[in-house]
Structures are given as structure tokens and as C-alpha cells.
Scaffold this motif. Structure first.
Motif, PDB file in Angstrom:
ATOM      1  N   ILE A  59      47.208  23.216  26.558  1.00  0.00           N
ATOM      2  CA  ILE A  59      47.043  22.603  28.134  1.00  0.00           C
ATOM      3  C   ILE A  59      48.332  21.931  28.304  1.00  0.00           C
ATOM      4  CG2 ILE A  59      45.624  21.269  29.547  1.00  0.00           C
ATOM      5  CD1 ILE A  59      43.374  22.583  28.191  1.00  0.00           C
ATOM      6  N   ARG A  60      48.574  20.858  27.328  1.00  0.00           N
ATOM      7  CA  ARG A  60      49.451  19.930  27.819  1.00  0.00           C
ATOM      8  C   ARG A  60      50.739  20.662  27.644  1.00  0.00           C
ATOM      9  NH1 ARG A  60      46.764  16.663  23.529  1.00  0.00           N
ATOM     10  NH2 ARG A  60      45.564  15.423  24.889  1.00  0.00           N
ATOM     11  N   LYS A  61      51.211  21.650  27.156  1.00  0.00           N
ATOM     12  CA  LYS A  61      52.522  22.389  27.416  1.00  0.00           C
ATOM     13  C   LYS A  61      52.600  22.761  28.748  1.00  0.00           C
ATOM     14  CE  LYS A  61      52.585  24.063  22.426  1.00  0.00           C
ATOM     15  NZ  LYS A  61      52.405  25.345  21.803  1.00  0.00           N
ATOM     16  N   THR A  62      53.841  22.373  29.193  1.00  0.00           N
ATOM     17  CA  THR A  62      54.400  22.692  30.291  1.00  0.00           C
ATOM     18  C   THR A  62      54.841  24.279  30.550  1.00  0.00           C
ATOM     19  OG1 THR A  62      56.521  22.084  30.316  1.00  0.00           O
ATOM     20  CG2 THR A  62      54.897  20.594  31.405  1.00  0.00           C
ATOM     21  N   GLY A  63      54.102  24.999  31.523  1.00  0.00           N
ATOM     22  CA  GLY A  63      54.592  26.515  31.328  1.00  0.00           C
ATOM     23  C   GLY A  63      55.838  26.759  32.610  1.00  0.00           C
ATOM     24  N   ASP A  64      55.622  28.026  32.943  1.00  0.00           N
ATOM     25  CA  ASP A  64      56.776  28.470  33.961  1.00  0.00           C
ATOM     26  C   ASP A  64      56.083  28.035  35.324  1.00  0.00           C
ATOM     27  OD1 ASP A  64      58.826  29.535  35.444  1.00  0.00           O
ATOM     28  OD2 ASP A  64      57.991  31.580  35.164  1.00  0.00           O
ATOM     29  N   ARG A  65      56.951  27.296  36.093  1.00  0.00           N
ATOM     30  CA  ARG A  65      56.428  26.883  37.470  1.00  0.00           C
ATOM     31  C   ARG A  65      56.278  27.823  38.319  1.00  0.00           C
ATOM     32  NH1 ARG A  65      55.998  22.158  40.663  1.00  0.00           N
ATOM     33  NH2 ARG A  65      56.713  22.356  42.870  1.00  0.00           N
ATOM     34  N   LEU A  67      55.307  30.764  37.850  1.00  0.00           N
ATOM     35  CA  LEU A  67      54.003  31.545  37.224  1.00  0.00           C
ATOM     36  C   LEU A  67      52.760  30.697  37.709  1.00  0.00           C
ATOM     37  CD1 LEU A  67      52.807  33.841  35.642  1.00  0.00           C
ATOM     38  CD2 LEU A  67      52.635  32.245  33.668  1.00  0.00           C
ATOM     39  N   THR A  68      52.892  29.511  37.678  1.00  0.00           N
ATOM     40  CA  THR A  68      51.715  28.633  38.218  1.00  0.00           C
ATOM     41  C   THR A  68      51.399  28.709  39.737  1.00  0.00           C
ATOM     42  OG1 THR A  68      53.171  26.730  38.377  1.00  0.00           O
ATOM     43  CG2 THR A  68      51.611  26.988  36.322  1.00  0.00           C
ATOM     44  N   ILE A  69      52.702  28.616  40.555  1.00  0.00           N
ATOM     45  CA  ILE A  69      52.428  28.753  42.064  1.00  0.00           C
ATOM     46  C   ILE A  69      52.097  30.350  42.320  1.00  0.00           C
ATOM     47  CG2 ILE A  69      53.929  29.041  43.983  1.00  0.00           C
ATOM     48  CD1 ILE A  69      55.631  26.808  42.760  1.00  0.00           C
ATOM     49  N   VAL A  73      48.793  31.329  44.510  1.00  0.00           N
ATOM     50  CA  VAL A  73      48.615  31.999  45.626  1.00  0.00           C
ATOM     51  C   VAL A  73      47.621  33.102  45.518  1.00  0.00           C
ATOM     52  CG1 VAL A  73      49.979  33.549  47.067  1.00  0.00           C
ATOM     53  CG2 VAL A  73      50.804  31.345  46.641  1.00  0.00           C
ATOM     54  N   ILE A  74      47.578  33.832  44.512  1.00  0.00           N
ATOM     55  CA  ILE A  74      47.055  35.051  44.223  1.00  0.00           C
ATOM     56  C   ILE A  74      45.374  34.508  44.212  1.00  0.00           C
ATOM     57  CG2 ILE A  74      46.090  36.798  42.425  1.00  0.00           C
ATOM     58  CD1 ILE A  74      49.173  37.042  41.717  1.00  0.00           C
ATOM     59  N   THR A  75      44.999  33.485  43.398  1.00  0.00           N
ATOM     60  CA  THR A  75      43.863  32.900  43.670  1.00  0.00           C
ATOM     61  C   THR A  75      43.204  32.727  45.138  1.00  0.00           C
ATOM     62  OG1 THR A  75      44.169  32.183  41.361  1.00  0.00           O
ATOM     63  CG2 THR A  75      41.937  31.662  42.525  1.00  0.00           C
ATOM     64  N   ALA A  76      44.153  32.002  45.823  1.00  0.00           N
ATOM     65  CA  ALA A  76      43.604  31.849  47.233  1.00  0.00           C
ATOM     66  C   ALA A  76      43.570  33.141  47.965  1.00  0.00           C
ATOM     67  CB  ALA A  76      44.761  30.677  47.854  1.00  0.00           C
ATOM     68  N   VAL A  77      44.461  33.818  47.872  1.00  0.00           N
ATOM     69  CA  VAL A  77      44.271  35.240  48.746  1.00  0.00           C
ATOM     70  C   VAL A  77      43.151  36.110  48.318  1.00  0.00           C
ATOM     71  CG1 VAL A  77      45.000  37.531  49.003  1.00  0.00           C
ATOM     72  CG2 VAL A  77      46.782  35.687  49.085  1.00  0.00           C
ATOM     73  N   LEU A  78      42.415  36.086  47.058  1.00  0.00           N
ATOM     74  CA  LEU A  78      41.512  36.782  46.536  1.00  0.00           C
ATOM     75  C   LEU A  78      40.090  36.032  46.980  1.00  0.00           C
ATOM     76  CD1 LEU A  78      42.344  37.887  42.799  1.00  0.00           C
ATOM     77  CD2 LEU A  78      42.185  39.418  45.045  1.00  0.00           C
ATOM     78  N   ILE A  79      40.234  34.633  47.075  1.00  0.00           N
ATOM     79  CA  ILE A  79      39.157  34.052  47.625  1.00  0.00           C
ATOM     80  C   ILE A  79      38.802  34.089  49.000  1.00  0.00           C
ATOM     81  CG2 ILE A  79      38.161  31.594  47.966  1.00  0.00           C
ATOM     82  CD1 ILE A  79      39.325  30.689  45.436  1.00  0.00           C
TER      83      ILE A  79
END
Length: 96
Positions: A59-65, A67-69, A73-79
Motif C-alpha cells: 500500500i505504501r508503494k506509490t504507483g502510477d499516478r 493509473l489511479t486517476i 474516473v472509471i469507478t465514479a462513472v460506474l457508480i
């Protein structure tokens, strides 16, 4: 009876490949995926504490920014699609 009850021993077969050059890489027959050296979940302590500490370090490892954005957006659209399908009234969140 003794002749039938006694099992014979297996024969050993020592095979060494003709063109195999072992440069300290181990056995040529060992199946190891190419990305195993980059995974953090391989060869870890298998207790509950070890699993929890591995999850927290991931969790502490930072991923691709990007990818998170994109995921947000995909989660918000699906909701929003789900709320539209169940005919949810969004006006309860706004002050009249």
C-alpha cells in the motif's frame, strides 16, 4: 509370498543435457516465470503478521499516478450508471 510382497527399487537415471551450459543459474528444468524477481509476494513469511506487513508495504508503494486517476474516473462513472439504473434521486444531496 515373499517374492510377491517385496517391491523392487526404482532405477536411477542420470541425464545431463548435451548443450546445457550451467552458468550458476540453477537447473534448466526449473520452471520460473520471468517476472518472479520483481514480485514482492514470493518467498515471504506465511504467518498472519507476515501477510499483513506485506500488504501494508504494498500500500505504501506509490504507483502510477495516471493509473489511479483513471481508476477513480472509471469507478465514479460506474457508480453514476448504477444510480441511474436504480433510479436514485440525487436531489437529496442539494439544498433547496
Amino acid at each position: 509370498m515373499g517374492k510377491f510382497s517385496k517391491l523392487r527399487k526404482n532405477r536411477k537415471y542420470n541425464y545431463s543435457p548435451r548443450y546445457y551450459d550451467d552458468k550458476g543459474e540453477g537447473s534448466p528444468y526449473k520452471i520460473q516465470p520471468k517476472l518472479d524477481k520483481f514480485r514482492s509476494t514470493i518467498d515471504t513469511p506465511r504467518g498472519l503478521k507476515g501477510k499483513f506487513s506485506n500488504a501494508m508495504s504494498d500500500i505504501r508503494k506509490t504507483g502510477d499516478r495516471n493509473l489511479t486517476i483513471r481508476m477513480i474516473v472509471i469507478t465514479a462513472v460506474l457508480i453514476l450508471i448504477f444510480l441511474y439504473i436504480i433510479d436514485f434521486d440525487l436531489s437529496i444531496f442539494f439544498i433547496k
